[in-house]
Design a protein around this motif. Structure first.
Motif, PDB file in Angstrom:
ATOM      1  N   GLN A 250       0.933  -1.229   0.026  1.00 53.12           N
ATOM      2  CA  GLN A 250       0.007   0.034  -0.050  1.00 53.12           C
ATOM      3  C   GLN A 250       0.816   1.008  -0.079  1.00 53.12           C
ATOM      4  N   VAL A 251       1.091   1.920  -1.073  1.00 52.56           N
ATOM      5  CA  VAL A 251       1.712   3.132  -1.194  1.00 52.56           C
ATOM      6  C   VAL A 251       0.762   4.443  -0.783  1.00 52.56           C
ATOM      7  N   THR A 252       1.352   5.219  -0.048  1.00 52.88           N
ATOM      8  CA  THR A 252       0.575   6.338   0.672  1.00 52.88           C
ATOM      9  C   THR A 252       1.424   7.577   0.253  1.00 52.88           C
ATOM     10  N   VAL A 253       0.949   8.852   0.351  1.00 50.86           N
ATOM     11  CA  VAL A 253       1.500  10.086   0.391  1.00 50.86           C
ATOM     12  C   VAL A 253       1.219  10.889   1.662  1.00 50.86           C
ATOM     13  N   SER A 254       2.048  11.979   1.684  1.00 48.29           N
ATOM     14  CA  SER A 254       1.842  12.829   2.814  1.00 48.29           C
ATOM     15  C   SER A 254       0.807  13.809   2.400  1.00 48.29           C
ATOM     16  N   ALA A 255       0.092  14.305   3.656  1.00 51.72           N
ATOM     17  CA  ALA A 255      -0.818  15.205   3.448  1.00 51.72           C
ATOM     18  C   ALA A 255      -0.780  16.353   2.565  1.00 51.72           C
ATOM     19  N   LEU A 256      -1.577  16.792   1.478  1.00 47.32           N
ATOM     20  CA  LEU A 256      -1.395  17.760   0.632  1.00 47.32           C
ATOM     21  C   LEU A 256      -1.592  19.058   1.212  1.00 47.32           C
ATOM     22  N   PRO A 257      -1.256  20.232   0.846  1.00 48.54           N
ATOM     23  CA  PRO A 257      -1.661  21.519   1.219  1.00 48.54           C
ATOM     24  C   PRO A 257      -2.865  21.889   0.264  1.00 48.54           C
ATOM     25  N   SER A 258      -3.449  23.055   0.689  1.00 50.66           N
ATOM     26  CA  SER A 258      -4.614  23.251  -0.220  1.00 50.66           C
ATOM     27  C   SER A 258      -4.223  23.728  -1.706  1.00 50.66           C
ATOM     28  N   LEU A 259      -4.847  23.747  -2.722  1.00 49.61           N
ATOM     29  CA  LEU A 259      -4.453  24.310  -4.001  1.00 49.61           C
ATOM     30  C   LEU A 259      -4.069  25.897  -4.000  1.00 49.61           C
ATOM     31  N   GLU A 260      -4.818  26.539  -3.082  1.00 51.46           N
ATOM     32  CA  GLU A 260      -4.282  27.932  -3.062  1.00 51.46           C
ATOM     33  C   GLU A 260      -2.811  28.113  -2.560  1.00 51.46           C
ATOM     34  N   GLN A 261      -2.548  27.197  -1.504  1.00 51.65           N
ATOM     35  CA  GLN A 261      -1.351  27.341  -0.893  1.00 51.65           C
ATOM     36  C   GLN A 261      -0.442  26.791  -1.928  1.00 51.65           C
ATOM     37  N   VAL A 262      -0.527  25.841  -2.408  1.00 50.73           N
ATOM     38  CA  VAL A 262       0.289  25.179  -3.647  1.00 50.73           C
ATOM     39  C   VAL A 262       0.780  26.476  -4.554  1.00 50.73           C
ATOM     40  N   LEU A 263      -0.186  26.986  -5.153  1.00 44.75           N
ATOM     41  CA  LEU A 263      -0.197  28.145  -6.373  1.00 44.75           C
ATOM     42  C   LEU A 263       0.460  29.230  -5.536  1.00 44.75           C
ATOM     43  N   THR A 264       0.543  29.615  -4.232  1.00 45.68           N
ATOM     44  CA  THR A 264       1.365  30.703  -3.773  1.00 45.68           C
ATOM     45  C   THR A 264       2.578  30.362  -3.844  1.00 45.68           C
ATOM     46  N   GLN A 265       2.902  29.068  -3.351  1.00 46.11           N
ATOM     47  CA  GLN A 265       4.394  28.770  -3.192  1.00 46.11           C
ATOM     48  C   GLN A 265       4.960  28.849  -4.490  1.00 46.11           C
ATOM     49  N   VAL A 266       4.241  28.225  -5.619  1.00 48.31           N
ATOM     50  CA  VAL A 266       4.793  28.261  -6.886  1.00 48.31           C
ATOM     51  C   VAL A 266       5.150  29.694  -7.211  1.00 48.31           C
ATOM     52  N   GLN A 267       4.402  30.752  -7.071  1.00 54.59           N
ATOM     53  CA  GLN A 267       4.557  31.993  -7.467  1.00 54.59           C
ATOM     54  C   GLN A 267       5.661  32.560  -6.469  1.00 54.59           C
ATOM     55  N   GLN A 268       5.998  32.168  -5.270  1.00 56.48           N
ATOM     56  CA  GLN A 268       7.008  32.600  -4.411  1.00 56.48           C
ATOM     57  C   GLN A 268       8.579  32.032  -4.286  1.00 56.48           C
ATOM     58  N   ALA A 269       8.404  30.712  -4.626  1.00 57.75           N
ATOM     59  CA  ALA A 269       9.524  29.640  -4.436  1.00 57.75           C
ATOM     60  C   ALA A 269      10.030  28.749  -5.478  1.00 57.75           C
ATOM     61  N   ASN A 270       9.148  28.803  -6.512  1.00 56.47           N
ATOM     62  CA  ASN A 270       9.407  28.018  -7.812  1.00 56.47           C
ATOM     63  C   ASN A 270      10.757  28.410  -8.517  1.00 56.47           C
ATOM     64  N   THR A 271      11.690  27.437  -8.495  1.00 54.13           N
ATOM     65  CA  THR A 271      13.046  27.878  -9.046  1.00 54.13           C
ATOM     66  C   THR A 271      12.941  28.380 -10.104  1.00 54.13           C
ATOM     67  N   TRP A 429      -1.595  -1.553 -11.792  1.00 58.67           N
ATOM     68  CA  TRP A 429      -1.460  -0.996 -10.543  1.00 58.67           C
ATOM     69  C   TRP A 429       0.094  -0.449 -10.091  1.00 58.67           C
ATOM     70  N   LEU A 430       0.982  -1.693 -10.588  1.00 58.68           N
ATOM     71  CA  LEU A 430       2.471  -1.181  -9.842  1.00 58.68           C
ATOM     72  C   LEU A 430       2.646   0.284 -10.664  1.00 58.68           C
ATOM     73  N   ARG A 431       2.442   0.461 -12.135  1.00 59.78           N
ATOM     74  CA  ARG A 431       2.778   1.796 -12.776  1.00 59.78           C
ATOM     75  C   ARG A 431       2.215   3.033 -12.046  1.00 59.78           C
ATOM     76  N   ALA A 432       0.888   2.742 -11.530  1.00 63.83           N
ATOM     77  CA  ALA A 432       0.158   3.751 -11.052  1.00 63.83           C
ATOM     78  C   ALA A 432       0.844   4.298  -9.793  1.00 63.83           C
ATOM     79  N   GLN A 433       1.364   3.146  -8.757  1.00 63.58           N
ATOM     80  CA  GLN A 433       2.018   3.486  -7.815  1.00 63.58           C
ATOM     81  C   GLN A 433       3.345   4.408  -8.029  1.00 63.58           C
ATOM     82  N   THR A 434       4.075   4.183  -8.747  1.00 65.22           N
ATOM     83  CA  THR A 434       5.346   4.765  -9.085  1.00 65.22           C
ATOM     84  C   THR A 434       4.934   6.144  -9.774  1.00 65.22           C
ATOM     85  N   GLU A 435       3.717   6.363 -10.479  1.00 67.38           N
ATOM     86  CA  GLU A 435       3.415   7.632 -10.940  1.00 67.38           C
ATOM     87  C   GLU A 435       2.968   8.425  -9.744  1.00 67.38           C
TER      88      GLU A 435
END
Length: 464
Positions: A250-271, A429-435
């Motif tokens: 079972q592959v799990t990912v960490s909790a995601l921030p909100s989309l608004e926070q992600v877009l703000t981080q992109v604007q401020q910190a995207n390399t 299923w295995l391919r989706a896990q790596t994606e």
């Protein structure tokens, strides 16, 4: 010198310890993602390019600081020279007597001429130099950001290579199991055909499916060899050591921030966005270099020099010495440049507009990518659950079809199709896990948070 090289030296030393431990310990046969990255960072030529790019930062900063320091120039010449001087209409005065008109002449042939001079200049006011200093500081930032961006891209590439090898090996394993199952079905069909229990078409279908799987296995073997070769070239590890760890069930990912926070981080910190912003600053400083007052300069200047000429001439031996010293201010104002400055100003204005448009475009593209990756991660757990359920269902259908084939309720073709569906469902299923795992890394890269800690988090999704 040793202090400047110590981080790279420590990195190579650490990677050497990792490699030695892996080779010396027979129980260690699998390599996790973090170990793979450490090896690639130490040995892959792409990281050497990153290090070279980062080393130019100090050079740009040193150039920026040197622009406002005083400049001292020295010159000296020596050579053979001839001179002939004649002056008429001169006035002479001796011992307080009234001046008298007269003339004089000097001559020297095959004389020795020596000259030396020292000049010092300290810039006081120079708008063009101020803009150039700002550009050099920005160039240092550009080099640093380019190195960061290249390192992030290489980190993503290393992770992708790792998962490519893991997926290729798993695909090879699934196809081998499917080929063995189809081979058993072929043997069973041939035996039953010999007994007159099934038509000859069953043997033809099983034989065709076995031949097709054999071709797929050959292609899968090539994929494994190529994926492993790529990692071997990048990490310089041997093939017996370079074995990726399998994923957890079972592959799990960490909790995601909100989309608004992600877009703000992109604007401020995207390399990539930050890189375009710094390049836009360089273009704006170019405007200041060619502005109307950009060519006005004020310098504090000082000079000292001496000229000496000695030799024989028409009037006998002659010698001439001249010394000069000066301290003062030098003001330069360009009055007319033939239209060059105005043309350069127009060019700089166009470049500045283009650079700002590239900033807006980079931000738009990065936010679109972040939105796509965020949505994929948001639906990732449900997608994985659905694909795992589909795999379980196809496995159950395969078991039922195999039993039905034994009692005569299912055909050989239906069994072969069920085997293929089960294998494809497992691979999907295995391919989706790596994606999903790669999407989490991509989101960290888009928000400027991709680091070794990101790889450590992904390592928790691998079996110990």
């Amino acid at each position: 010198m040793l202090a400047m090289r110590s981080p790279l030296f420590k990195s190579r030393l650490l990677s050497g310890w990792v490699q030695a431990a892996l080779l010396a310990s027979p129980s260690v046969q699998a390599l996790d993602l973090l170990q793979t990255w450490e090896q690639a960072r130490a040995y892959d030529p792409q990281m050497q390019v990153v290090a070279a790019t980062r080393s130019s930062v100090q050079a740009y900063e040193a150039q920026a600081q040197a622009l406002w320091r005083p400049v001292l120039m020295g010159s000296a010449t020596v050579g053979a020279m001839s001179a002939d001087t004649r002056t008429t209409g001169a006035q002479f005065a001796v011992g307080g007597q009234p001046s008298m008109p007269g003339s004089f002449a000097t001559s020297a042939s095959a004389a020795t001429s020596t000259r030396w001079s020292l000049q010092a200049k300290q810039p006081l006011y120079n708008p063009e130099r101020q803009a150039q200093q700002a550009q050099l500081n920005s160039a240092a930032g550009v080099a640093e950001l380019r190195a960061d961006l290249a390192q992030q891209q290489f980190m993503l590439l290393t992770a992708q290579r790792y998962f490519n090898l893991l997926l290729a090996e798993r695909q090879q394993h699934v196809l081998k199991n499917q080929y063995l199952a189809v081979s058993r079905s072929l043997t069973e069909a041939q035996d039953r055909f010999a007994l007159g229990d099934v038509p000859v078409t069953d043997t033809h279908e099983a034989s065709a499916r076995a031949a097709g799987l054999q071709a797929q296995l050959l292609a899968a073997d090539n994929d494994v060899q190529m994926a492993r070769r790529v990692l071997i070239d990048s990490t310089r590890l041997s093939a017996d050591v370079l074995q990726p760890k399998p994923l957890k069930a079972q592959v799990t990912v960490s909790a995601l921030p909100s989309l608004e926070q992600v877009l703000t981080q992109v604007q401020q910190a995207n390399t990539g966005v930050l890189l375009k912003k710094v390049q836009s600053d360089v273009a704006r400083q170019e405007l200041k270099k060619h502005a109307q007052n950009g060519g006005v300069t004020l310098d504090l200047v000082a000079s000292a020099g001496r000229d000496r000429l000695s030799g024989d001439g028409d009037f006998g031996a002659s010698s001439n010495k001249q010394s000069q010293q000066m301290v003062g201010l030098s003001l330069n104002v360009p009055l007319y440049t033939g239209g060059w400055r105005s043309a350069k100003l127009q060019e700089a204005a166009g470049a500045a507009s283009q650079a700002q448009a590239e900033v807006d475009m980079a931000l738009q593209q990065s936010q679109q990518q972040a939105r796509t990756v965020w949505l994929a991660l948001q639906t990732g757990p449900a997608r994985l659950s659905a694909m795992q359920a589909a795999w379980n269902a196809s496995t159950a259908r395969l078991d039922a079809t195999r039993l039905g084939r034994q009692v005569g309720d299912r055909t050989t073709l239906e069994l072969l199709q069920a085997q293929n569906d089960a294998a494809q469902a497992e691979l999907s299923w295995l391919r989706a896990q790596t994606e999903v795992l790669m999407a989490r890394l991509q989101l960290d890269a888009l928000t400027g948070n991709l680091s070794v800690q990101s790889l450590e988090t992904l390592n928790t999704q691998l079996l110990p």
